[in-house]
Write an enzyme that holds these catalytic residues in place. Structure first.
Site, PDB file in Angstrom:
ATOM      1  N   ASP A 195      -4.178  -4.454   6.505  1.00  0.00           N
ATOM      2  CA  ASP A 195      -4.240  -3.128   5.874  1.00  0.00           C
ATOM      3  C   ASP A 195      -5.187  -2.258   6.691  1.00  0.00           C
ATOM      4  OD1 ASP A 195      -4.549  -0.847   4.330  1.00  0.00           O
ATOM      5  OD2 ASP A 195      -4.526  -1.938   2.441  1.00  0.00           O
ATOM      6  N   HIS A 200     -10.672   2.936   4.667  1.00  0.00           N
ATOM      7  CA  HIS A 200     -11.570   1.802   4.462  1.00  0.00           C
ATOM      8  C   HIS A 200     -12.481   1.543   5.660  1.00  0.00           C
ATOM      9  CE1 HIS A 200      -9.134   1.077   0.945  1.00  0.00           C
ATOM     10  NE2 HIS A 200      -8.058   1.025   1.696  1.00  0.00           N
TER      11      HIS A 200
END
Length: 291
Positions: A195, A200
């Protein structure tokens, strides 16, 4: 422009074959916090292959990253306002222990679409079945519920009934509780399992999305909570881990101390997770199913 519900419900997805190695299994486990105690041999079983090279185990929640179809909602044919999509819930069912390496196949389909009304969004559920690519054995089923905040009001043509109701939380004090300290680099490790959303990792992207800092992946948070149950309730007997469902209620930050409350009722462990420093519930109405 409203989404075309009939097209979306019938949308085909190509089967995805995913070959992964022992190293990928170890990296996933590190990305959800395993190995934080280097003297705990039970944790090391997920991150260290052992002297015989055959002691490694796969975390059950690794099913979340196997044969993942990617962020397909961004593709033009979906009609989804992907910038307003929120990951609401994640659920996994483990049918057989995950191999620590090998080749798997994932087949995704859309299994639910519920209109909340104009200006209120819609819920979309996708389901992925993961099988062993060589034997055909069903290993895991993964369900993801997303809130399409910008796509309500498409009218008839959605799925009958209603989206899954939240898992009801027990009353009274929890049977168990523990605190898990997450390292500040946890999201940077977890993203290496596939991911790569810059939300993030990149402070500039996070700020543009309204966050003070990069946030932790929801499915990394799910893995941290699963580890808390494995450690506290199951004594690391992951064969008894049959499934898990979580509802994401607020972002967690890498570096948060997570307070995990657990209620054991028969073959169900209900969970609530709070980020201690901020006093924010980040997972709620969650459960782990036991064998």
């Amino acid at each position: 422009m409203p989404i075309d519900s009939a097209h979306l419900l019938a949308r085909p997805f190509p089967a995805i074959e995913h070959t992964y190695t022992q190293r990928d299994t170890q990296l996933y486990a590190l990305g959800v916090g395993l190995g934080s105690d280097p003297l705990d041999g039970r944790q090391l079983s997920y991150v260290y292959e052992g002297k015989d090279g055959h002691s490694l185990r796969a975390m059950p929640t690794m099913a979340n990253v196997l044969a993942y179809p990617g962020f397909w909602a961004r593709e033009a044919d979906t009609g989804i306002t992907w910038q307003k999509l929120l990951h609401a819930e994640q659920e996994i069912h483990i049918h057989a222990p995950l191999p620590v390496s090998g080749r798997v196949k994932g087949v995704t389909r859309i299994t639910g679409l519920w209109d909340k009304g104009e200006g209120k969004g819609a819920f979309l559920q996708q389901t992925r079945e993961i099988t062993h690519a060589d034997t055909g054995q069903l290993l895991a089923t993964v369900l993801q519920l997303s809130l399409l905040r910008g796509d309500g009001g498409f009218g008839d043509g959605g799925s009958p009934g209603a989206p899954p109701a939240p898992h009801p939380m027990p009353e009274g004090e929890p049977d168990h509780a523990c605190e898990v300290a997450t390292p500040v680099q946890l999201a940077l490790i977890y993203r290496l399992s596939g991911d790569l959303n810059p939300l993030h990792a990149d402070p500039v992207v996070a700020a543009a999305a309204g966050f003070q800092r990069p946030i932790l992946h929801g499915m990394a948070l799910m893995g941290v909570a699963a580890h808390a149950v494995l450690r506290t309730v199951l004594a690391y007997d992951d064969v008894r881990f049959a499934g898990m469902r979580v509802r994401f209620t607020a972002p967690a930050w890498p570096g948060d101390t997570l307070h995990v409350e657990m209620w054991v009722r028969g073959s169900t462990v209900s969970l609530r997770v709070t980020a201690v420093e901020r006093g924010v519930i980040v997972l709620n109405n969650a459960r782990v199913d036991l064998r």
